[in-house]
Each structure stands twice: as structure tokens, then as C-alpha cells.
Write a protein that holds these residues in place. Sequence first.
Motif, mmCIF file in Angstrom:
data_model
loop_
_atom_site.group_PDB
_atom_site.id
_atom_site.type_symbol
_atom_site.label_atom_id
_atom_site.label_comp_id
_atom_site.label_asym_id
_atom_site.label_seq_id
_atom_site.Cartn_x
_atom_site.Cartn_y
_atom_site.Cartn_z
ATOM 1 N N THR A 160 7.564 7.874 -10.145
ATOM 2 C CA THR A 160 8.447 8.874 -10.713
ATOM 3 C C THR A 160 8.846 8.775 -12.389
ATOM 4 O O THR A 160 9.435 9.525 -13.269
ATOM 5 N N GLU A 161 8.297 7.373 -12.391
ATOM 6 C CA GLU A 161 8.349 6.874 -14.320
ATOM 7 C C GLU A 161 7.417 8.325 -14.931
ATOM 8 O O GLU A 161 6.642 8.851 -14.289
ATOM 9 N N ILE A 162 7.712 7.996 -16.378
ATOM 10 C CA ILE A 162 7.166 8.864 -17.133
ATOM 11 C C ILE A 162 5.940 8.062 -17.021
ATOM 12 O O ILE A 162 5.733 6.917 -17.189
ATOM 13 N N GLY A 175 6.230 13.410 -10.835
ATOM 14 C CA GLY A 175 5.966 12.963 -10.652
ATOM 15 C C GLY A 175 4.099 12.616 -10.699
ATOM 16 O O GLY A 175 3.480 13.545 -11.122
ATOM 17 N N TRP A 176 3.738 11.577 -10.711
ATOM 18 C CA TRP A 176 2.303 11.279 -10.982
ATOM 19 C C TRP A 176 1.337 10.107 -9.713
ATOM 20 O O TRP A 176 2.111 9.154 -9.332
ATOM 21 N N LEU A 225 0.683 -0.973 0.052
ATOM 22 C CA LEU A 225 0.096 0.327 -0.633
ATOM 23 C C LEU A 225 1.093 1.322 -0.161
ATOM 24 O O LEU A 225 0.466 2.138 -0.408
ATOM 25 N N GLN A 226 2.016 1.189 1.109
ATOM 26 C CA GLN A 226 2.470 2.840 0.987
ATOM 27 C C GLN A 226 3.575 3.034 -0.155
ATOM 28 O O GLN A 226 3.461 3.737 -0.903
ATOM 29 N N GLN A 227 3.484 1.699 -1.366
ATOM 30 C CA GLN A 227 3.944 1.723 -2.757
ATOM 31 C C GLN A 227 2.791 2.663 -3.362
ATOM 32 O O GLN A 227 3.824 3.532 -4.461
ATOM 33 N N LEU A 228 2.241 1.711 -3.359
ATOM 34 C CA LEU A 228 1.382 2.215 -4.255
ATOM 35 C C LEU A 228 0.812 3.704 -4.108
ATOM 36 O O LEU A 228 0.447 4.695 -4.718
ATOM 37 N N ASN A 230 -1.011 14.314 -12.463
ATOM 38 C CA ASN A 230 0.035 14.657 -12.148
ATOM 39 C C ASN A 230 -0.026 15.630 -10.209
ATOM 40 O O ASN A 230 -0.900 15.905 -10.429
ATOM 41 N N THR A 231 1.455 14.949 -9.815
ATOM 42 C CA THR A 231 1.254 16.147 -8.381
ATOM 43 C C THR A 231 1.874 16.722 -8.239
ATOM 44 O O THR A 231 2.724 17.543 -9.294
#
Length: 185
Positions: free
Chosen positions: A55-57, A148-149, A47-50, A142-143
Amino acid sequence: MKILTSYINFSALNSPVYAVDHATVELIPGKQDRDWEQRWRIVQDDLQQLLQPKTEICSSDTIHASAHHLFSFYIAAYHLKDILKEAAPQLGIEASEVEAAITNDPRLSLLADLANLDKHYRLERRPRSGNVPIIDKLSGINTQEEGGWQLSVQIRHGAAILDGLAIAQDAINAWNEKFQLWGLI
């Protein structure tokens, strides 16, 4: 082939590291069991990873890959029930309590429906959550962080439009409450 063996203490894991010909390194974690506690940690880490900005395109492929990660999370989080039911006698709970927790908690019943929907493509039984959830839209948003997104998954559930990541967070919160209630954590 010359084998060099060295041991490095990785905190509580006390895991050995083996170097072969100075080019290959093998790390063997100390705890190998895939018990409910290990799976619970993995699901929380997932969950934390999600929730982390990507950072990838942002592309169709990366959005679909991130959505796949989310749907796999639903399956893994729901299937904590299987290991809990198996371990129930040692944990001091009844296996039926685990199933009842899923049926009686709207967050876990929705998780069950999403996991089964992804696994079987359609629900073969009446939805536990009362409605068949429908994946409405996948997107990358986008963040504030440069480049980042964040994944966005809109899920229609009855008249409501829900956020897929919020559903995942709710599932973790629900399991956490159950584990506390049962005295497991």
C-alpha cells in the motif's frame, strides 16, 4: 517510578502486559522458544506478507525493500533445515533425511541456491538445482486494488524465467509436504 502490573489473557499465549507510569506497555509472548515450529510459523507468515499487495508508494526504494524481504525469506525458509537437523532425534527423523529432502526436491534445491546466492553473493559449490539462478529483473506491478502494487522478481534458471514469489510459495508447499511425510504436522 510507579509500576502498574496487569495481566491480560491473550488466548493461548497467556501473556502478561506491564504498564509503567501509564505510558509504557510491555507485551511478553508466552512462547519464547525459537524451535522449528515457531520458525515454520514465522516463515509462513512472512510469505503471506510478501504476497499481500503493498500500500505504500511504489518507488525504487520500496521495490528494493520488498525484494530484500523476499531474499531474506529465502534464507529463513532454507535455514529451517538447520533447526530440523538439530531436532531430528527428538522428531523421529534422521538429519540426513532433511538434507536429502533439499537435494532431491527441485523446489527446495532452488531455494537453497537462492538463499546461498543471496548470503554469499555467489555459489561456492555446484548448484543443488542444476543451474545458478540469476535475478533478472525487479519491478513493482500495479494491482487491481486502488493504490496497491505487487513485487515482481524475475529469476532466470537455466532456460526458464521464474517468478520469485511463486518460488517462495513452492518452497512453503515443499516443506509442508516434507513435514506431513515425516508426521510433524
